[in-house]
Design a protein around this motif. Structure first.
Motif, PDB file in Angstrom:
ATOM      1  N   ALA A   1       0.826  -1.200   0.000  1.00 37.30           N
ATOM      2  CA  ALA A   1       0.000   0.000   0.000  1.00 37.30           C
ATOM      3  C   ALA A   1       0.867   1.260   0.000  1.00 37.30           C
ATOM      4  CB  ALA A   1      -0.925   0.000   1.212  1.00 37.30           C
ATOM      5  N   GLY A   2       1.991   1.226   0.667  1.00 34.42           N
ATOM      6  CA  GLY A   2       2.833   2.415   0.783  1.00 34.42           C
ATOM      7  C   GLY A   2       3.762   2.616  -0.410  1.00 34.42           C
ATOM      8  N   GLY A   3       3.809   1.678  -1.299  1.00 36.41           N
ATOM      9  CA  GLY A   3       4.643   1.825  -2.489  1.00 36.41           C
ATOM     10  C   GLY A   3       6.085   1.394  -2.281  1.00 36.41           C
ATOM     11  N   GLY A   4       6.350   0.681  -1.227  1.00 29.33           N
ATOM     12  CA  GLY A   4       7.718   0.216  -0.958  1.00 29.33           C
ATOM     13  C   GLY A   4       8.204  -0.767  -2.008  1.00 29.33           C
ATOM     14  N   TYR A   5       7.311  -1.674  -2.400  1.00 32.72           N
ATOM     15  CA  TYR A   5       7.683  -2.646  -3.429  1.00 32.72           C
ATOM     16  C   TYR A   5       7.944  -1.933  -4.765  1.00 32.72           C
ATOM     17  CZ  TYR A   5       6.267  -6.508  -0.370  1.00 32.72           C
ATOM     18  OH  TYR A   5       6.164  -7.397   0.646  1.00 32.72           O
ATOM     19  N   ARG A   6       7.098  -0.975  -5.105  1.00 26.91           N
ATOM     20  CA  ARG A   6       7.231  -0.234  -6.368  1.00 26.91           C
ATOM     21  C   ARG A   6       8.546   0.551  -6.367  1.00 26.91           C
ATOM     22  NH1 ARG A   6       7.300  -0.220 -11.278  1.00 26.91           N
ATOM     23  NH2 ARG A   6       5.758  -1.804 -10.998  1.00 26.91           N
ATOM     24  N   ALA A   7       8.895   1.139  -5.207  1.00 28.64           N
ATOM     25  CA  ALA A   7      10.137   1.899  -5.115  1.00 28.64           C
ATOM     26  C   ALA A   7      11.347   0.981  -5.339  1.00 28.64           C
ATOM     27  CB  ALA A   7      10.241   2.600  -3.764  1.00 28.64           C
ATOM     28  N   ARG A   8      11.295  -0.227  -4.799  1.00 33.32           N
ATOM     29  CA  ARG A   8      12.392  -1.184  -5.016  1.00 33.32           C
ATOM     30  C   ARG A   8      12.479  -1.588  -6.485  1.00 33.32           C
ATOM     31  NH1 ARG A   8      14.965  -3.707  -0.605  1.00 33.32           N
ATOM     32  NH2 ARG A   8      15.540  -5.425  -1.960  1.00 33.32           N
ATOM     33  N   ILE A   9      11.325  -1.787  -7.106  1.00 33.89           N
ATOM     34  CA  ILE A   9      11.306  -2.145  -8.524  1.00 33.89           C
ATOM     35  C   ILE A   9      11.862  -0.998  -9.361  1.00 33.89           C
ATOM     36  CG2 ILE A   9       9.777  -2.607 -10.487  1.00 33.89           C
ATOM     37  CD1 ILE A   9       8.013  -4.214  -8.528  1.00 33.89           C
ATOM     38  N   ASP A  10      11.439   0.242  -9.044  1.00 32.86           N
ATOM     39  CA  ASP A  10      11.950   1.405  -9.778  1.00 32.86           C
ATOM     40  C   ASP A  10      13.466   1.547  -9.611  1.00 32.86           C
ATOM     41  OD1 ASP A  10       9.401   1.935 -10.641  1.00 32.86           O
ATOM     42  OD2 ASP A  10       9.021   3.519  -9.151  1.00 32.86           O
ATOM     43  N   ALA A  11      13.953   1.347  -8.396  1.00 36.49           N
ATOM     44  CA  ALA A  11      15.397   1.433  -8.151  1.00 36.49           C
ATOM     45  C   ALA A  11      16.131   0.346  -8.939  1.00 36.49           C
ATOM     46  CB  ALA A  11      15.694   1.305  -6.660  1.00 36.49           C
ATOM     47  N   GLY A  12      15.568  -0.841  -8.989  1.00 32.21           N
ATOM     48  CA  GLY A  12      16.180  -1.924  -9.773  1.00 32.21           C
ATOM     49  C   GLY A  12      16.203  -1.595 -11.255  1.00 32.21           C
ATOM     50  N   GLU A  13      15.121  -1.010 -11.757  1.00 31.93           N
ATOM     51  CA  GLU A  13      15.067  -0.635 -13.173  1.00 31.93           C
ATOM     52  C   GLU A  13      16.079   0.469 -13.478  1.00 31.93           C
ATOM     53  OE1 GLU A  13      10.973   0.344 -13.797  1.00 31.93           O
ATOM     54  OE2 GLU A  13      10.399  -1.752 -14.120  1.00 31.93           O
TER      55      GLU A  13
ATOM     56  N   GLN B   1      18.885   0.911 -11.906  1.00 31.54           N
ATOM     57  CA  GLN B   1      20.196   0.258 -11.871  1.00 31.54           C
ATOM     58  C   GLN B   1      20.452  -0.522 -13.158  1.00 31.54           C
ATOM     59  OE1 GLN B   1      22.570   0.722  -9.529  1.00 31.54           O
ATOM     60  NE2 GLN B   1      23.883  -0.387 -10.951  1.00 31.54           N
ATOM     61  N   VAL B   2      19.428  -1.183 -13.671  1.00 29.01           N
ATOM     62  CA  VAL B   2      19.571  -1.920 -14.932  1.00 29.01           C
ATOM     63  C   VAL B   2      19.890  -0.945 -16.071  1.00 29.01           C
ATOM     64  CG1 VAL B   2      18.285  -3.245 -16.664  1.00 29.01           C
ATOM     65  CG2 VAL B   2      18.198  -3.922 -14.280  1.00 29.01           C
ATOM     66  N   GLU B   3      19.227   0.200 -16.087  1.00 29.08           N
ATOM     67  CA  GLU B   3      19.490   1.189 -17.136  1.00 29.08           C
ATOM     68  C   GLU B   3      20.917   1.730 -17.029  1.00 29.08           C
ATOM     69  OE1 GLU B   3      18.992   3.159 -20.490  1.00 29.08           O
ATOM     70  OE2 GLU B   3      17.527   1.770 -19.664  1.00 29.08           O
ATOM     71  N   LEU B   4      21.382   1.996 -15.807  1.00 34.22           N
ATOM     72  CA  LEU B   4      22.766   2.446 -15.622  1.00 34.22           C
ATOM     73  C   LEU B   4      23.749   1.373 -16.072  1.00 34.22           C
ATOM     74  CD1 LEU B   4      22.542   4.218 -12.137  1.00 34.22           C
ATOM     75  CD2 LEU B   4      22.862   5.294 -14.368  1.00 34.22           C
ATOM     76  N   ASP B   5      23.450   0.124 -15.756  1.00 35.02           N
ATOM     77  CA  ASP B   5      24.310  -0.978 -16.179  1.00 35.02           C
ATOM     78  C   ASP B   5      24.352  -1.090 -17.698  1.00 35.02           C
ATOM     79  OD1 ASP B   5      24.835  -1.517 -13.532  1.00 35.02           O
ATOM     80  OD2 ASP B   5      23.450  -3.230 -13.409  1.00 35.02           O
ATOM     81  N   ARG B   6      23.226  -0.862 -18.348  1.00 33.00           N
ATOM     82  CA  ARG B   6      23.191  -0.901 -19.814  1.00 33.00           C
ATOM     83  C   ARG B   6      24.060   0.206 -20.408  1.00 33.00           C
ATOM     84  NH1 ARG B   6      16.786  -1.993 -20.643  1.00 33.00           N
ATOM     85  NH2 ARG B   6      16.868  -4.247 -20.356  1.00 33.00           N
TER      86      ARG B   6
END
Length: 166
Positions: free
Chosen positions: A42-54, A56-61
């Motif tokens: 509900a608080g968006g914690g999972y979404r924030a982790r997913i966004d941070a992972g995405e 990081q993936v973009e930076l890695d690319r």
């Protein structure tokens, strides 16, 4: 009383969701309580982790693209160096061939002069010596340049001996 209790629990869950941080919301955490999981969702914690992972993936690319570009540039420089070495080898062989022609002509012309004969023999010996294989192309170029310098000095001495001038 049931609607009030449900509203109180819902409000509590909503406030608990706002209180959790994205770092505390690990989707792989198995021992998290239902309330923690609900508050992370509900608080968006999972979404924030997913966004941070995405992100990081973009930076890695982007970094991977930079690595590929650097690798391409290195390969291009290696190719240019090999081509340069081929041209240098060809020019060196042509020079050696011309020096050999000169030595042959001078030998025919000056068979009676012992000092000149000695210089010509030394020049021939230097031409027939092959340098030991080098560890790198840079070493090969340096050896070749040193050998060419020695040959140039020999040819200059021969010129002076024959009276052609420097």
């Amino acid at each position: 009383m049931t609607p009030r209790l449900l509203m109180a629990v819902g409000g509590l869950a909503l406030l608990a969701g706002c209180a959790t941080t994205p770092e505390a919301c690990d989707p792989y955490q198995r021992d998290a309580s239902l309330l923690t999981k609900l508050s992370c969702d509900a608080g968006g914690g999972y979404r924030a982790r997913i966004d941070a992972g995405e992100r990081q993936v973009e930076l890695d690319r982007e970094e991977n693209a930079l690595f590929r570009e650097i690798h391409r540039q290195i390969a291009e420089q290696q190719r240019a160096t090999r081509n340069e070495l081929r041209v240098t080898n060809r020019q060196h062989h042509e020079l050696e061939r011309n020096v050999q022609v000169l030595v042959t002509r001078l030998q025919r012309r000056s068979q009676e002069q012992l000092g000149l004969r000695h210089q010509l023999n030394e020049l021939e010996r230097q031409l027939t010596e092959t340098p030991a294989p080098s560890a790198s192309e840079a070493d090969a170029l340096a050896e070749r340049e040193a050998r060419l310098e020695a040959l140039q000095q020999q040819v200059s001495r021969l010129q002076q001996s024959l009276g052609y001038g420097p």
